[in-house]
Every structure is written in structure tokens, then in C-alpha cells.
Design a protein around this motif. Sequence first.
Motif, PDB file in Angstrom:
ATOM      1  N   LEU A 142      48.403   7.029  10.617  1.00 25.51           N
ATOM      2  CA  LEU A 142      46.995   6.137  11.497  1.00 25.51           C
ATOM      3  C   LEU A 142      46.057   7.268  11.592  1.00 25.51           C
ATOM      4  O   LEU A 142      45.437   5.753  11.580  1.00 25.51           O
ATOM      5  CB  LEU A 142      48.533   6.000  12.306  1.00 25.51           C
ATOM      6  CG  LEU A 142      49.544   5.490  11.581  1.00 25.51           C
ATOM      7  CD1 LEU A 142      49.922   4.533  12.964  1.00 25.51           C
ATOM      8  CD2 LEU A 142      49.310   4.801  11.031  1.00 25.51           C
ATOM      9  N   VAL A 143      46.327   8.228  12.832  1.00 20.91           N
ATOM     10  CA  VAL A 143      45.046   8.554  12.735  1.00 20.91           C
ATOM     11  C   VAL A 143      44.598  10.318  12.479  1.00 20.91           C
ATOM     12  O   VAL A 143      45.944  10.736  13.055  1.00 20.91           O
ATOM     13  CB  VAL A 143      44.614   8.510  14.685  1.00 20.91           C
ATOM     14  CG1 VAL A 143      43.832   9.035  14.652  1.00 20.91           C
ATOM     15  CG2 VAL A 143      44.793   6.946  15.008  1.00 20.91           C
ATOM     16  N   GLU A 144      44.636  10.797  11.905  1.00 23.48           N
ATOM     17  CA  GLU A 144      43.641  12.440  11.582  1.00 23.48           C
ATOM     18  C   GLU A 144      43.368  13.012  12.661  1.00 23.48           C
ATOM     19  O   GLU A 144      42.141  12.756  13.535  1.00 23.48           O
ATOM     20  CB  GLU A 144      43.179  12.851  10.490  1.00 23.48           C
ATOM     21  CG  GLU A 144      44.092  11.884   9.330  1.00 23.48           C
ATOM     22  CD  GLU A 144      43.325  11.732   8.241  1.00 23.48           C
ATOM     23  OE1 GLU A 144      42.234  12.384   8.034  1.00 23.48           O
ATOM     24  OE2 GLU A 144      43.431  11.569   6.535  1.00 23.48           O
ATOM     25  N   ILE A 145      43.669  13.793  12.903  1.00 21.06           N
ATOM     26  CA  ILE A 145      43.469  14.534  14.774  1.00 21.06           C
ATOM     27  C   ILE A 145      43.050  16.026  14.209  1.00 21.06           C
ATOM     28  O   ILE A 145      43.866  17.076  14.591  1.00 21.06           O
ATOM     29  CB  ILE A 145      43.764  14.083  16.116  1.00 21.06           C
ATOM     30  CG1 ILE A 145      44.053  13.599  16.118  1.00 21.06           C
ATOM     31  CG2 ILE A 145      43.665  15.005  17.343  1.00 21.06           C
ATOM     32  CD1 ILE A 145      45.216  12.769  16.647  1.00 21.06           C
ATOM     33  N   GLY A 146      41.813  16.581  14.030  1.00 20.13           N
ATOM     34  CA  GLY A 146      41.738  18.085  13.307  1.00 20.13           C
ATOM     35  C   GLY A 146      43.068  18.352  12.092  1.00 20.13           C
ATOM     36  O   GLY A 146      43.591  17.493  10.931  1.00 20.13           O
ATOM     37  N   ARG A 147      43.481  19.070  11.784  1.00 18.88           N
ATOM     38  CA  ARG A 147      44.833  19.661  11.584  1.00 18.88           C
ATOM     39  C   ARG A 147      46.016  18.794  11.663  1.00 18.88           C
ATOM     40  O   ARG A 147      47.098  18.717  11.529  1.00 18.88           O
ATOM     41  CB  ARG A 147      45.661  21.033  11.851  1.00 18.88           C
ATOM     42  CG  ARG A 147      44.231  21.765  10.873  1.00 18.88           C
ATOM     43  CD  ARG A 147      44.630  23.592  11.221  1.00 18.88           C
ATOM     44  NE  ARG A 147      45.317  24.211  10.675  1.00 18.88           N
ATOM     45  CZ  ARG A 147      45.579  25.355  11.064  1.00 18.88           C
ATOM     46  NH1 ARG A 147      45.813  25.652  11.386  1.00 18.88           N
ATOM     47  NH2 ARG A 147      47.124  25.126  10.154  1.00 18.88           N
ATOM     48  N   ALA A 148      46.311  17.338  13.113  1.00 20.26           N
ATOM     49  CA  ALA A 148      47.229  17.036  13.536  1.00 20.26           C
ATOM     50  C   ALA A 148      46.784  15.465  13.484  1.00 20.26           C
ATOM     51  O   ALA A 148      46.161  15.645  12.772  1.00 20.26           O
ATOM     52  CB  ALA A 148      47.790  17.550  14.927  1.00 20.26           C
ATOM     53  N   LYS A 162      48.077  13.815  21.992  1.00 18.35           N
ATOM     54  CA  LYS A 162      48.161  14.905  20.322  1.00 18.35           C
ATOM     55  C   LYS A 162      46.462  15.297  21.391  1.00 18.35           C
ATOM     56  O   LYS A 162      47.065  16.619  20.595  1.00 18.35           O
ATOM     57  CB  LYS A 162      47.948  13.611  19.650  1.00 18.35           C
ATOM     58  CG  LYS A 162      48.809  13.117  18.925  1.00 18.35           C
ATOM     59  CD  LYS A 162      49.853  14.539  18.751  1.00 18.35           C
ATOM     60  CE  LYS A 162      51.105  13.742  17.739  1.00 18.35           C
ATOM     61  NZ  LYS A 162      51.654  14.365  17.080  1.00 18.35           N
ATOM     62  N   LEU A 163      45.593  15.151  21.705  1.00 20.59           N
ATOM     63  CA  LEU A 163      44.319  15.520  22.579  1.00 20.59           C
ATOM     64  C   LEU A 163      44.545  16.805  23.227  1.00 20.59           C
ATOM     65  O   LEU A 163      43.776  18.218  22.917  1.00 20.59           O
ATOM     66  CB  LEU A 163      43.223  15.059  22.940  1.00 20.59           C
ATOM     67  CG  LEU A 163      42.306  14.375  21.747  1.00 20.59           C
ATOM     68  CD1 LEU A 163      41.448  12.838  22.153  1.00 20.59           C
ATOM     69  CD2 LEU A 163      41.175  14.618  20.627  1.00 20.59           C
ATOM     70  N   GLN A 164      45.202  16.742  24.263  1.00 23.49           N
ATOM     71  CA  GLN A 164      45.695  17.287  25.308  1.00 23.49           C
ATOM     72  C   GLN A 164      46.694  17.968  24.340  1.00 23.49           C
ATOM     73  O   GLN A 164      46.784  19.636  24.986  1.00 23.49           O
ATOM     74  CB  GLN A 164      46.468  17.049  25.578  1.00 23.49           C
ATOM     75  CG  GLN A 164      45.820  15.159  27.155  1.00 23.49           C
ATOM     76  CD  GLN A 164      46.148  14.237  27.966  1.00 23.49           C
ATOM     77  OE1 GLN A 164      46.990  14.894  28.984  1.00 23.49           O
ATOM     78  NE2 GLN A 164      46.449  13.330  27.662  1.00 23.49           N
ATOM     79  N   ILE A 165      47.319  18.159  23.598  1.00 28.46           N
ATOM     80  CA  ILE A 165      48.435  19.260  22.953  1.00 28.46           C
ATOM     81  C   ILE A 165      47.798  20.119  22.448  1.00 28.46           C
ATOM     82  O   ILE A 165      47.734  21.337  22.779  1.00 28.46           O
ATOM     83  CB  ILE A 165      49.527  18.201  22.577  1.00 28.46           C
ATOM     84  CG1 ILE A 165      50.043  17.233  23.627  1.00 28.46           C
ATOM     85  CG2 ILE A 165      50.045  19.173  21.722  1.00 28.46           C
ATOM     86  CD1 ILE A 165      51.479  16.603  22.188  1.00 28.46           C
ATOM     87  N   ALA A 196      36.784  11.074  25.276  1.00 23.28           N
ATOM     88  CA  ALA A 196      36.228  10.991  24.292  1.00 23.28           C
ATOM     89  C   ALA A 196      34.919  12.178  23.784  1.00 23.28           C
ATOM     90  O   ALA A 196      34.655  12.215  22.544  1.00 23.28           O
ATOM     91  CB  ALA A 196      35.105   9.987  25.195  1.00 23.28           C
ATOM     92  N   GLU A 197      34.670  13.489  24.344  1.00 26.74           N
ATOM     93  CA  GLU A 197      34.150  13.922  24.139  1.00 26.74           C
ATOM     94  C   GLU A 197      35.024  14.706  23.298  1.00 26.74           C
ATOM     95  O   GLU A 197      34.809  15.535  21.616  1.00 26.74           O
ATOM     96  CB  GLU A 197      33.472  14.989  24.657  1.00 26.74           C
ATOM     97  CG  GLU A 197      33.151  16.398  24.783  1.00 26.74           C
ATOM     98  CD  GLU A 197      31.661  16.192  23.543  1.00 26.74           C
ATOM     99  OE1 GLU A 197      31.176  17.441  23.228  1.00 26.74           O
ATOM    100  OE2 GLU A 197      31.522  15.538  23.702  1.00 26.74           O
ATOM    101  N   LEU A 198      36.154  15.140  23.332  1.00 24.33           N
ATOM    102  CA  LEU A 198      37.195  15.426  22.405  1.00 24.33           C
ATOM    103  C   LEU A 198      37.624  15.283  21.026  1.00 24.33           C
ATOM    104  O   LEU A 198      37.707  15.695  20.629  1.00 24.33           O
ATOM    105  CB  LEU A 198      38.456  16.403  23.125  1.00 24.33           C
ATOM    106  CG  LEU A 198      39.045  16.982  24.536  1.00 24.33           C
ATOM    107  CD1 LEU A 198      39.780  16.894  25.190  1.00 24.33           C
ATOM    108  CD2 LEU A 198      38.451  18.152  23.688  1.00 24.33           C
ATOM    109  N   LEU A 247      36.487  17.876  17.734  1.00 21.92           N
ATOM    110  CA  LEU A 247      38.478  17.377  17.271  1.00 21.92           C
ATOM    111  C   LEU A 247      38.520  16.259  15.518  1.00 21.92           C
ATOM    112  O   LEU A 247      39.031  17.176  14.991  1.00 21.92           O
ATOM    113  CB  LEU A 247      39.620  16.610  17.579  1.00 21.92           C
ATOM    114  CG  LEU A 247      40.228  18.350  18.322  1.00 21.92           C
ATOM    115  CD1 LEU A 247      40.995  17.795  19.955  1.00 21.92           C
ATOM    116  CD2 LEU A 247      40.064  19.673  18.462  1.00 21.92           C
ATOM    117  N   GLY A 248      37.636  15.777  15.976  1.00 29.79           N
ATOM    118  CA  GLY A 248      36.815  14.831  14.504  1.00 29.79           C
ATOM    119  C   GLY A 248      38.050  13.505  14.068  1.00 29.79           C
ATOM    120  O   GLY A 248      38.942  13.818  13.090  1.00 29.79           O
ATOM    121  N   VAL A 249      38.700  13.146  14.982  1.00 32.68           N
ATOM    122  CA  VAL A 249      39.524  11.748  14.648  1.00 32.68           C
ATOM    123  C   VAL A 249      39.462  11.217  14.729  1.00 32.68           C
ATOM    124  O   VAL A 249      37.630  10.259  14.887  1.00 32.68           O
ATOM    125  CB  VAL A 249      38.995  11.497  16.535  1.00 32.68           C
ATOM    126  CG1 VAL A 249      40.857   9.742  16.638  1.00 32.68           C
ATOM    127  CG2 VAL A 249      40.569  12.014  17.714  1.00 32.68           C
TER     128      VAL A 249
END
Length: 652
Positions: free
Chosen positions: A41-47, A95-98, A626-628, A632-634
Motif C-alpha cells: 500500500l505504501v513503499e518506504i525505501g526498501r520497506a 515503519k519510519l521509526q523502525i 514529515a522530513e523522514l 526515505l521516499g514514502v
Amino acid sequence: MFDFIRTHQRLMQLILLILVVPSFVFLGISGYSFVTADPALVEIGRAAVSRDEFVQAQRNQLQQMQESSQGRFDPALLDNPQARQALLDQLVDRKLQIAVATENHFSVSDGALRRAIAAMPQLQVDGQFSPDRYHEVLASYGLTPRDFEAGQRAELALDRVLGPVRDTAGLPAPVLDGLKRALTEERTIRLRVFKAEDHAKDVQVSDQDIQAWYDGHQDALRLPEQVSADYLVLDEAAALASVPAIEEAQLKDYYEQNKARYVVPARVSVSHILIKLPAGASDEVAKTALAKAEDIVARVRAEPSGFAELARKESQDAGTARDGGRLGWIQRGTLPLAMEQAVFALKQGEVSEPVKGPDGYHIFMADEVQPEQGESFEQARAKVEDEVRRQLAADRYADMATKLTSLVYDNPSSLEPAAKELGLQVRQAGGIARDRLLSADEAGPGAASASGDSAILGDVRVRQALFSAQVFTDKQNSGVIEISPDTMAVVRVREATPAHVPPLDQVRDHIRAQLTGERARAAAVAEGEKTLAELRAQPSAEGFGEPATVSRLDPAGLSKDVLDAAFAVEADKTLPAFGGVALAHAYAIVQVDKVQPGTTDAPALDGLGQQMARVWGGVEQQAVLAELRQQLGVKVTDEGRRLIEQGDGGSN
């Protein structure tokens, strides 16, 4: 074990969070890069946040809401784009925090972990960490210290991502001082209100207007899918109606067993004088004591008003002598029999003969006599019958509830057998939608919202049952639904109506009222705005109410809109100054006569700095997140956008 879990629900929720969510936090970035058929549903870098993760989180969210509301939470409140977006944002933030914690190898020392666990109130006894309590808690939930501590270590490591931002946030002193001044500033104002209802009589609405509004507001008029229902209600009234006639003897027995509730027993307010007689006293000593008591009786009867003074001098009961011999109110059963008979034989003001008691001779005087008071059986009969009937009804209710459950199960396609067996009436009501009861205007005659059972039919569990597959699709009875400890219901769908726009004739009066209200309000606003312009050019107090002093802390009953208008008036202008605001059914002009500073050390402002620091910290955390997201390219995928807009059925 289960009692312990119920007592420590907050701790159990924490343990669940630790086990379910972060158990794989530090598997490394590779732990999130495996290939899966589950769409992202959402791509967060490699996660990524997968569909399965979202669905599971949604289920957990609903379960928690249902448990906290004891089943009364309406799932429809989570079935909308805003709720789905909020949940997805929470998953992305985690996920960003992880990702940050993993990339930076954040960890927590053994000492910090021990301090954090020891600080948990649920693991303490008398304010101190208890190893026994710690192991008891974990054992009650089937956990080992290793599992719990690993999860807690992960949570503490995650907290290192945003914790420093939150914990170091603080509101600058000048900003806090300015905020306090703004909150406490006082303004003396007057109001002049132009009501829409005053213009309604002048509004004309034609058939063409109604038709045009109807044609242009089809979506607003569209009614949701709805059902009309047959239902049974088992409550106290039904149980009372099922109680057979009560025999007279049974009522009399109940009255006698509970007589104290209907009758106040006789009592005497009494004083006494005691001439003590030692245990084992000789006949000569006893005669002397009796003679003295008889002498006192003669003296009291000759001068009754001197009883209290004589008691102070002659009574050998030190506890009552100084109070003139007063014993207070005596009821039957509190004195030895001979003494009781003597006391209750007295009339008010009479003095008894000497009465021998365990400790000597007593002379009693009746200060006040109250005979038995209350209701006879005949007088209390209606009350007694009502109480007996209610007690029998409570037993009857439990029996009927058991039978209702069985009858509904044995006859799944009809409510009639249960109604006939239990003496209940099959009731009917319509206009029941998944998310609400339609109004009487929307549903027409027989609307559930207009019935005496609206609270029952509007209960979220009843609506859920009506739209379940068993009831809605298979046309079977629902199970027994416990609305409250003394009310339960069973429902079935009699007729289903798909979503539709009602015909014009059904909503004509509604549209007329809507247009009349809109035009009347517009007229009130126009009049108010015209008057406001005139007042700014030529101030006048005509038409304004009494003055009132308000502040943002103490609005004095003003609505937020009016209060905002009052403080929007520029204070540096020559007073009086004027402002205006359009309300739902009126227009209000605010006249500001005086502006003065308030007291910034008011108790209501205690803790404002800490509160604002928490708010400020939350804002800064969101800025970091928001900066993360940028770093990480959400990216929300097409699948994610479909799910947010359409829900779980948006894609398969």
C-alpha cells in the motif's frame, strides 16, 4: 489468572503491543525486503506497508474499540477514507521509526531496560519493584522474562527516534506569556441578534423552487440501504406482565417478614435514676436500696420537674447522671424484659415504681412516648404486591431469557413461536440503516426513530445483527442481543430497501422547510451586515442587550463563533467598536465597550506551560516524521489509494 488479567488490562495491552508489533524490529533492513504476493500500500525505501499488515491492524483497532465499549462501538465509524488514512499514516510512521532505529543501530543498555521495567507501576508493591509481582504478571500471560524484556528493549530503542524531540520541546517564555495574556484579556461586550425566524414569514417558496432544489440535490437526498424489522423485546415490563396472580397469603407473609419497612415500632424517650445493688448483697442491703428508691419515686411524683436535678444528685449511674439521667430513645428488645415492660407501660410524664435490674433498682420517667407508626397490611397492600411482583419478575426474566435463546435457535425462520410461548408481541419498525436510524421524515410511518424502542433499535449491535449475512441475506432470526442487564432483543428483516432517492412528494415539506430556513437566514444576515455597516459609521446602543464581561477563559456562555467575533474586533480602535458573525440561524453584532488585561496568574492557567510543551513536542515530532518521509521516499501506491477511498473491497 483471568481475574489478574482483568485487574491489569492496561499492562496486558502493553504486553500485547510489545509482542505483536515490534517483535521483529531488529531483524535488519533485509527483514522487510522479502518478496511477497501481498500488494504494497505504501513503499518506504526498501520497506513497505502491505495490505495484510493494514488489514490486521484494522482488525486489532476494531477489536480494541469493541472491547473498550463493551460491544457498543459502531464499525461504521472506522469505515471511511479519513479513518483508513489515519491508520495507514500510523503504520507508515512506525515503519519510519523502525527504519531509522535499524539503520543507526539504536540500542538500549541493560541498566536502562531494568530502570524502565522497575518504573512500571503494575510491577510494583508499595511503590517498589517486586520480582515476585513481575514473574506473576508474566506467568499469568504465558510470557518468559526473555520475551518480555526483548520486546520492551525494542520499544525503548524505537523511542530513541522521536523521544529526544518530544522530551526537549518547550514553549519559549515570551510565547507563553503572550498566550496567557490573550487567554485572560477581558472585554465588555453587548450583543444584538437578528434571528432568521423573524424573516421566515416573508419567505416565499414556489413549486418550481422545490423542484429545482430536488433536481440539484439528489445526492444529499439519497437514502441509504435500509430495512424494516420484526423484533421481540424481553424486558422488565414483559417479565412483570408474565407474573401470575399472587395469593393473598403470600402477600401477608411478605408483609410480616418485611414489616420493619412499613411500620416504625413504638419507642419511648426515657430518663432514669439508678440505685446500685452490689452482686450478692444481703437482704438488709437490698431492703435499704429499695427503700431509698421508693423515697426517690415519691419525691419525683411530688415534683416531676425536678427529676433531672434529682438524677444528678442521687443516681449512681455516672454515665447518665450528669445529663439528668437521660437514656434517650428505647425500642422493644433493647432492655431486660421486666425493665422493658415497665418502660412501655408508662405514659408521657409518668414515673415508674422501682424496677429491679441486673445492677440495682431503676426509676424510669417517660419523657416522650411514640406509639407504633406506619401502614397496616391493608394500607400497604398495593406497595407489597408491587414489590413481590417485581421480585417474582426478576426470577421470571431469567427463565424467559433462557427460553427465548432456545426458542429462537429452534425456530430460526420465525419469531412467532417464541412470542407465543413467552407471551411477547412481535413488534415492527422501519427506517433502520447500517449506520443510523432514519428520521421520521426520511422513513415515513412506522419509523424506528419515532418509536418507543428507538434506543433499542438504534443500538449498534442491533443494526449490526440486521445487516449480518445470517439475518439480512438468509432471512433468519438474529441471536439474542443483550441491550442491558434487564433488556434483550431478537430481530429479523421483514423487508429490505436499497439505497434510493425518495420521490418528490415524500420530501416536499422537507425541501420547503430547508429553503425557507436558508432564505430566512440569508435575510437575517443581510439585515445584520447592513446594520453593522451603519453602526461603524454612526455608533448607537439601540437594540443591544445588557453588557457582559468575557474572556477566552471565561466565555460567560457565549458560543465559540460569537466569542471569536468579539475578540476579532481590533482593540486599538476607538471604542465602542463593532464586529459581526453569521450563525446557523441568526446574525450577531458584537459591540465592544471596554478592553482590559486579565490576571495571568489565574489557577486555570496552572500547568499551561507543560500542556503547551506537549503540544509543541507533538508538532515537532510530526515535522521530523514529515522530513523522514521525504528522505526515505514514502510513496502511496495505486493499491493504497484504492484501499483508502474504497475500503477493503477496493481491490482483490
